[in-house]
Design a protein around this motif. Structure first.
Motif, short mmCIF file in Angstrom:
data_model
loop_
_atom_site.label_atom_id
_atom_site.label_comp_id
_atom_site.label_asym_id
_atom_site.label_seq_id
_atom_site.Cartn_x
_atom_site.Cartn_y
_atom_site.Cartn_z
N UNK B 3 -3.20 -0.36 -8.25
CA UNK B 3 -2.14 -1.34 -8.07
C UNK B 3 -2.12 -1.98 -6.70
N UNK B 4 -2.86 -1.40 -5.75
CA UNK B 4 -2.81 -2.00 -4.42
C UNK B 4 -3.82 -3.13 -4.27
N UNK B 5 -4.44 -3.51 -5.38
CA UNK B 5 -5.34 -4.68 -5.32
C UNK B 5 -4.52 -5.95 -5.08
N UNK B 6 -4.88 -6.66 -3.99
CA UNK B 6 -4.14 -7.89 -3.68
C UNK B 6 -5.01 -9.09 -4.01
N UNK B 7 -4.70 -9.77 -5.09
CA UNK B 7 -5.52 -10.91 -5.50
C UNK B 7 -5.60 -11.97 -4.40
N UNK B 8 -6.77 -12.55 -4.33
CA UNK B 8 -7.00 -13.63 -3.38
C UNK B 8 -7.24 -14.90 -4.20
N UNK B 9 -6.23 -15.74 -4.25
CA UNK B 9 -6.30 -16.92 -5.12
C UNK B 9 -6.42 -18.18 -4.27
N UNK B 122 3.12 -15.50 -11.97
CA UNK B 122 2.52 -15.11 -13.24
C UNK B 122 1.00 -15.07 -13.13
N UNK B 123 0.44 -16.06 -12.46
CA UNK B 123 -1.03 -16.09 -12.32
C UNK B 123 -1.50 -14.89 -11.48
N UNK B 124 -0.74 -14.58 -10.43
CA UNK B 124 -1.09 -13.43 -9.60
C UNK B 124 -1.08 -12.14 -10.43
N UNK B 125 -0.04 -11.98 -11.25
CA UNK B 125 0.02 -10.78 -12.09
C UNK B 125 -1.17 -10.72 -13.05
N UNK B 126 -1.52 -11.88 -13.59
CA UNK B 126 -2.62 -11.93 -14.54
C UNK B 126 -3.92 -11.51 -13.85
N UNK B 127 -4.15 -12.06 -12.66
CA UNK B 127 -5.37 -11.73 -11.93
C UNK B 127 -5.35 -10.26 -11.52
N UNK B 128 -4.19 -9.79 -11.18
CA UNK B 128 -4.06 -8.39 -10.77
C UNK B 128 -4.52 -7.49 -11.92
N UNK B 129 -4.13 -7.89 -13.10
CA UNK B 129 -4.52 -7.13 -14.28
C UNK B 129 -6.02 -7.21 -14.53
N UNK B 130 -6.57 -8.40 -14.28
CA UNK B 130 -8.02 -8.57 -14.51
C UNK B 130 -8.85 -7.84 -13.47
#
Ligand code: SF4
Ligand code: SF4
Ligand code: FES
Lengths: 374, 141
Positions: B3-9, B122-130
């Motif tokens: 869960x500590x993955x921080x997406x870089x968008x 929402x996009x951040x959550x989606x990427x976090x899941x991916x």
């Protein structure tokens, strides 16, 4: 019913006779066709290239139907007509996909169709350069023509030729009947598709008639080609589907850009990939390395291919030149035809089918593709 | 994925709509996940696929392309072209099985600060899941 014109000579000889007649009668000022250059010594290999000819004597070595594509004639015609339309008529003999390439270029304002008599044929495909350069073509050519007559696929050809389903020209003025034609050693049969074509045929010695094109052999050929196409597509999947496969396949890319340089559709003189945008300065390397710990050199080869795929695959006409020039045998054209087909389906687009059909990315509907929006 | 993955968008935002919406969202002190690096462009149609693909190949976990709602483009029809180009680019990635879901197109107008927040979160959550971009780090690219 379409108009048929028959000359009582083998297909290629008849066609050369027609080209000579066009020049001698002054109906055209020039002819662009494949010409064979005899080797100066016996041990050497002859070459075949496109030439622009204005005197009929110079057509002595013309081989308009030779199954080779030394360059895409679409690009050559663009070079000739990019600044202005031809002022005087010329006749051009070229393969169906070369006409399609030219049509795509004309749509991009890279050439003009005016004053051109486009002569093409139903096409059996062209030899790979490798075969043409290294093998005894006098021995090989009879096999080619046998395959064309018998509607067979033939494995010395470019792979995308054997998988090509657009072997009948869409916009030729005159189509020489080759595929499935058992009489091509005796008779030159030409279908006159347009009024422009008729204008040039008038006055030529031969037999005119009305006849329906016999579609049965063409259908059989199409089925074979479709099967081969599907096979090509499923074979290429292992090499391109998924990141690891893609990195592996393009891992051997030299970054020479030969594929793009030879591609008729990649016409941009200032290609983004040749620009400063894609130059890596020492500081770029440093920044990237500090983040990634490792970087491919030369960099951005995969980006080059992904970029080209998104920039032009929807217009790829599958001529196969890109694979043929690749020094490390990456099946570039199969990849572009495969990916391009999906993009083309999206817009119901057949590149080069019709000059009035707009390039899909230069038009839009107000309501479409809602599925991609958020 | 931990869960500590921080997406870089990477977000390419049109100056006239979505960029202004981002401003508004900031001024309104909305709770927006700190995942997005904004690049301002004059119109969504300015975004060449090379920019998007480059961001992706250079390690972005997700790329957002955002502009005015269809019909509201400052240059009248830029975003209609964007939509076609984007669809086509997604199709290429889909054919190559390259996570087309890491790319997103969104229309957010200048007054839609809340919508901006929702889209980003929402996009951040989606990427976090991916999970992270599988390309990172890859010395072969
Ligand atoms: S021709 Fe081959 S080696 Fe050269 S850029 Fe194209 S794929 Fe790479
Ligand atoms: S990508 Fe290759 S096959 Fe397609 S048009 Fe260009 S050179 Fe021909
Ligand atoms: S100005 Fe916003 S999408 Fe064109």
């Amino acid at each position: 019913m379409s108009k048929v014109f028959k000359i009582n000579k083998p297909a290629e000889e008849g066609l050369v006779g027609f080209l000579k007649h066009l020049l001698d009668s002054g109906k055209v000022k020039g002819v662009m066709t494949l010409v064979k250059n005899d080797a100066p010594v016996d041990s050497a290999k002859y070459s075949v290239n496109y030439s622009l000819v204005t005197k009929s004597e110079a057509l002595g070595n013309a081989v308009p139907l030779y199954p080779l594509m030394p360059a895409n004639a679409g690009s050559l015609l663009s070079d000739l007509t990019i600044k202005q339309p031809l002022k005087e008529p010329i006749a051009v003999v070229l393969k169906p996909c070369e006409i399609r390439a030219f049509v795509e270029l004309v749509k991009r304002e890279q050439g003009h169709l005016d004053n051109m008599l486009l002569i093409s044929s139903s096409c059996g495909g062209v030899y790979q350069f490798d075969v043409f350069v290294n093998e005894d073509m006098d021995k090989k050519l009879p096999d080619y023509w046998k395959a064309v007559k018998n509607l067979d696929l033939y494995d010395s050809l470019r792979p995308t030729c054997n998988g090509c389903i657009h072997f009948e020209p869409y916009t030729a003025d005159i189509t020489v009947d080759l595929v499935g034609n058992k009489n091509l050693d005796k008779e030159c049969t030409m279908y006159i598709n347009t009024e422009n074509g008729q204008k040039y045929i008038d006055g030529m010695e031969g037999k005119s008639s009305e006849a329906a094109l016999d579609k049965k052999p063409l259908k059989e050929f199409l089925e074979k080609r479709e099967r081969e196409r599907n096979q090509l597509f499923s074979d290429i999947s292992d090499q391109i589907v998924g990141l690891d496969n893609l990195i592996n396949t393009f891992g051997r890319c030299l970054g020479c850009h030969g594929c793009g340089n030879t591609c008729p559709i990649c016409y941009c003189i200032l290609c983004d990939f040749e620009s400063k945008n894609h130059e890596f300065s020492p500081s770029t390397y440093e920044t990237e390395l500090s983040k990634r710990g490792g970087i491919r050199v030369p960099p951005n080869t995969l980006l080059y291919h992904l970029g080209r795929l998104t920039h032009m695959s929807y217009s790829c006409i599958g001529c196969g030149l890109c694979s043929d020039v690749c020094p490390v045998d990456i099946p570039v054209s199969t990849i572009f035809v495969r990916v391009g087909e999906n993009a083309q389906k999206l817009f119901d687009y057949v590149p080069g089918r019709d000059v009035d059909e707009k390039i899909p990315l230069t038009k839009f509907e107000k309501d479409e593709f809602a599925e991609v929006e958020e | 994925m931990s869960n500590d993955f921080k997406p870089n968008i990477v977000g390419f935002l049109c100056n006239w709509c979505t960029y202004a919406a981002a401003d508004l969202a900031g001024q309104s002190k909305f709770d927006i996940k700190p995942s997005i690096n904004v690049i301002r462009v004059m119109c969504s149609s300015r975004i060449d696929p090379n920019l998007v693909l480059g961001a992706f190949l250079w390690g972005a976990d997700g790329v957002l392309v955002a502009g005015c709602h269809p019909g509201d483009c400052h240059y009248e029809k830029g975003n209609f072209y964007t939509r076609r180009r984007f669809t086509q680019m997604k199709k290429v990635l889909e054919t190559l099985n390259l996570d087309p879901d890491r790319l997103q197109l969104a229309w957010v107008s200048a007054s839609e600060g809340q919508r901006y927040r929702d889209v980003i979160n929402a996009f951040t959550d989606k990427i976090k899941e991916m999970g992270p971009n599988p390309l990172k780090p890859n010395p072969a690219v």
